[in-house]
Scaffold this active site. Structure first.
Site, short mmCIF file in Angstrom:
data_model
loop_
_atom_site.label_atom_id
_atom_site.label_comp_id
_atom_site.label_asym_id
_atom_site.label_seq_id
_atom_site.Cartn_x
_atom_site.Cartn_y
_atom_site.Cartn_z
CG ASP A 80 -0.24 -0.15 2.37
OD1 ASP A 80 1.30 0.07 2.35
OD2 ASP A 80 -0.54 -0.50 3.61
CD GLU B 72 0.76 -6.42 3.30
OE1 GLU B 72 0.36 -5.10 3.00
OE2 GLU B 72 1.57 -6.72 3.96
CD GLU C 161 0.06 4.32 4.46
OE1 GLU C 161 -1.27 5.16 4.94
OE2 GLU C 161 1.65 5.00 5.03
CG HIS D 246 5.40 5.05 12.73
ND1 HIS D 246 5.24 3.81 12.62
CD2 HIS D 246 5.57 5.09 11.08
CE1 HIS D 246 5.49 3.29 11.89
NE2 HIS D 246 5.32 3.60 10.75
NE ARG E 185 1.57 10.17 5.60
CZ ARG E 185 3.09 10.22 4.47
NH1 ARG E 185 2.70 11.66 4.86
NH2 ARG E 185 4.07 10.04 4.83
CG HIS F 226 9.52 6.27 11.65
ND1 HIS F 226 9.92 7.21 10.94
CD2 HIS F 226 9.13 4.67 11.03
CE1 HIS F 226 9.62 6.48 9.36
NE2 HIS F 226 9.27 5.42 9.53
N1 UDP Z 1 10.66 -2.70 12.24
C1 UDP Z 1 11.83 -2.95 11.99
N2 UDP Z 1 12.41 -2.13 12.71
C2 UDP Z 1 11.86 -1.55 13.62
C3 UDP Z 1 10.52 -1.74 13.36
C4 UDP Z 1 9.53 -1.81 12.12
O1 UDP Z 1 12.61 -3.80 11.57
O2 UDP Z 1 12.81 -0.45 13.98
C5 UDP Z 1 9.97 -3.63 11.23
C6 UDP Z 1 8.86 -4.53 11.51
O3 UDP Z 1 9.29 -5.29 12.32
C7 UDP Z 1 7.17 -4.56 11.03
C8 UDP Z 1 7.82 -3.35 9.56
O4 UDP Z 1 8.66 -3.26 9.84
O5 UDP Z 1 8.21 -5.85 9.12
C9 UDP Z 1 6.47 -1.93 10.00
O6 UDP Z 1 6.60 -1.12 9.31
P1 UDP Z 1 6.63 -0.09 9.83
O7 UDP Z 1 5.90 -0.02 10.90
O8 UDP Z 1 7.49 1.04 9.27
O9 UDP Z 1 5.36 -0.12 8.76
P2 UDP Z 1 3.66 -0.79 9.06
O10 UDP Z 1 3.96 -1.70 8.89
O11 UDP Z 1 3.21 0.02 9.48
O12 UDP Z 1 3.35 -0.68 7.04
#
Ligand code: UDP
Length: 483
Positions: A98, A120, A134, A210, A212, A244
């Site tokens: 997304d 996904e 997203e 983190h 938005r 973040h």
């Molecule tokens: N993640 C990571 N390090 C961090 C924070 C998150 O590797 O310090 C990984 C987490 O395990 C997951 C992914 O990043 O697999 C999630 O990313 P994020 O939360 O940025 O995005 P979202 O999943 O909300 O799209």
């Protein structure tokens, strides 16, 4: 013939979830040319993941700019991909989830008339503004895509509801492939802040906030709830928050949580440290999408600081709770998990609705078997021929239907008509008969009348000749009337 597969990715979560698939594609060099392009919508956080999975991109658009806007990112990716696609001439472009990278890459593929595989696919929150942008990025990518790899049945149903029913495959989420390949017991952390901690001494609560939609007041509420928890459980619980890179997030976290002895504000972790940290945490407070999938797979309860989720499977299973960005609610739910053992047991029951670690294998099997002709809606050679052929086929089919219907209708009408005719004939016969009978009756009557008149005239004539015949009149009249 080998298929050229171009995978386009740009952010940390995309890289984590595409890495197992890219590695799986690489296992079949006889079947695929495996081409990787990164947009670097995120830079450092993306590179960390690529390093861990040993993926060296073939193309790097390197678009990340300070204070980049969504439109800026979109424009940069679209123009960057033009030359990548021209050079690599892929048969299929794979995008993930997304992000603006996914949407821009799908749009670019469409402009170049190249089929898109959406990994996904089909998650929906139902709220176009959350997660932003997203939710719309995923929806629009889905409407361009030709192959849809849905992690769960519910996701596939989302797509069916929107009218897309072709080439939707339920594969599981590749994040579970990544997670299962990374998590191990007795793992030693690389991160300097983590490697010195004795995790046996205290329970750990993992925090990632983190998104938005939470920037500003919602984030203040969430972090204030965490501050209250940190003060309440000062000696018993450790809070680890990999913050973040977004400076707004970092500033807010430092302002509210900085200086608390049991709160560790550390930099983003690489994915190995992160997945293994989830594995040893007691529970997770987050607004991340990925963590909502990873933590339940490891049997860790999750409190989600959002108003809704596009991943309701674990909520239904009872492992994830939506607690909004509401200070009181977050505080109370966290206290309940820490103090109510039954509640913790109930939520930590390991459920894994998002996959079995074989999603990448399934996707590769589908890619290998996919007959392009079945899902390329516009062929490269002549964009319109196939469409026209399709339309013609459609029209032919309709004409045939109409003719068949016409034939049936004619047959039926003919049958009905024959029935009417038969009826009419029958009626005619009856009428004729009636007529004839009537005529017969009339003529008989007429005959009778005429013969009576004639007899009377005869009687008068005879009597005129011989007046004595008058004495015969009573007998003649009797006969005349009774005949
Ligand atoms: N993640 C990571 N390090 C961090 C924070 C998150 O590797 O310090 C990984 C987490 O395990 C997951 C992914 O990043 O697999 C999630 O990313 P994020 O939360 O940025 O995005 P979202 O999943 O909300 O799209």
């Amino acid at each position: 013939m080998k298929k050229k597969i171009l995978s386009v990715l740009g952010t940390r979560p995309e890289a984590i979830k595409m890495a197992p698939l890219i590695l799986e594609i690489a296992k079949h060099p006889d079947c695929f040319d495996n081409i990787v392009c990164v947009t670097a919508q995120h830079r450092e956080m993306l590179d960390q993941v690529l390093d861990i999975f040993n993926i060296i991109p073939d193309y790097d658009l390197n678009i990340m700019q300070p204070k980049q806007t969504l439109s800026g990112v979109m424009g940069e990716i679209l123009s960057g991909l033009d030359s990548v696609i021209a050079k690599s001439r892929p048969d299929i472009i794979l995008v993930h989830g997304d992000t603006i990278t996914s949407f821009a890459a799908a749009l670019s593929a469409f402009f170049h008339q190249i089929p898109v595989g959406h990994v996904e696919a089909c998650l929906r929150s139902g709220n176009k503004l959350s997660p932003f942008p997203e939710e719309m990025a995923r929806t629009l990518t889905g409407s361009i895509a030709d192959l849809h790899f849905a992690p769960t049945k519910l996701n596939a149903e989302n797509l069916y509801k929107s009218g897309i029913t072709k080439n939707v495959y339920i594969t599981g989420n590749t994040v579970i492939d990544a997670l299962l390949s990374i998590v191990r017991d007795g793992y030693s952390f690389k991160n300097n802040d983590l490697c010195g901690i004795d995790f046996q001494t205290k329970k750990t609560i993992l925090i990632t906030i983190h998104r938005r939609e939470n920037l500003g007041e919602p984030m203040k509420n969430i972090l204030t709830a965490i501050k209250r928890l940190a003060l309440k459980y000062e000696n018993d619980i450790r809070f680890i928050y990999p913050v973040h890179k977004n400076p707004v997030v970092a500033e807010c976290a430092a302002k509210i949580l900085g200086g608390l002895g049991n709160v560790y504000l550390i930099g983003p972790l690489d994915v190995e440290d992160m997945h293994n940290l989830i594995n040893i945490s007691y529970f997770v407070i987050t607004d991340s999408g990925g963590l909502q999938e990873e933590a339940p797979a490891l049997g860790k309860p999750v409190l989600v600081c959002r108003t809704e989720t596009e991943r309701p499977e674990a909520v239904d299973a009872g492992t994830v709770k939506i607690v909004w960005a509401d200070e009181e609610n977050i505080y109370n739910e966290a206290v309940s998990l820490l103090e109510n053992t039954d509640e913790y047991k109930r939520m930590s029951r390991a459920v894994n609705p998002y996959g079995d670690g074989r999603a990448s294998k399934r996707i590769v099997e589908i890619l290998a078997a996919a007959d392009q002709a079945k899902y390329v809606y516009i062929p490269k050679e002549n964009p319109f021929l196939e469409i026209i052929a399709d339309i013609n086929r459609d029209i032919d089919a309709k004409i045939e239907d109409a003719q068949n219907f016409g034939k049936l209708r004619d047959k039926e009408m003919h049958r009905q008509f024959s029935l009417y005719e038969a009826e009419i004939q029958k009626k005619d016969i009856v009428i004729d008969e009636l007529r004839r009978n009537n005529a017969a009756l009339i003529s008989t009557h007429q005959d009778t009348l005429s013969s009576k008149k004639f007899r009377l005239a005869h009687m008068i004539a005879l009597t005129a000749k011989n007046p004595l015949k008058i004495f015969l009149w009573p007998m003649w009249i009797f006969k005349l009337l009774t005949r």
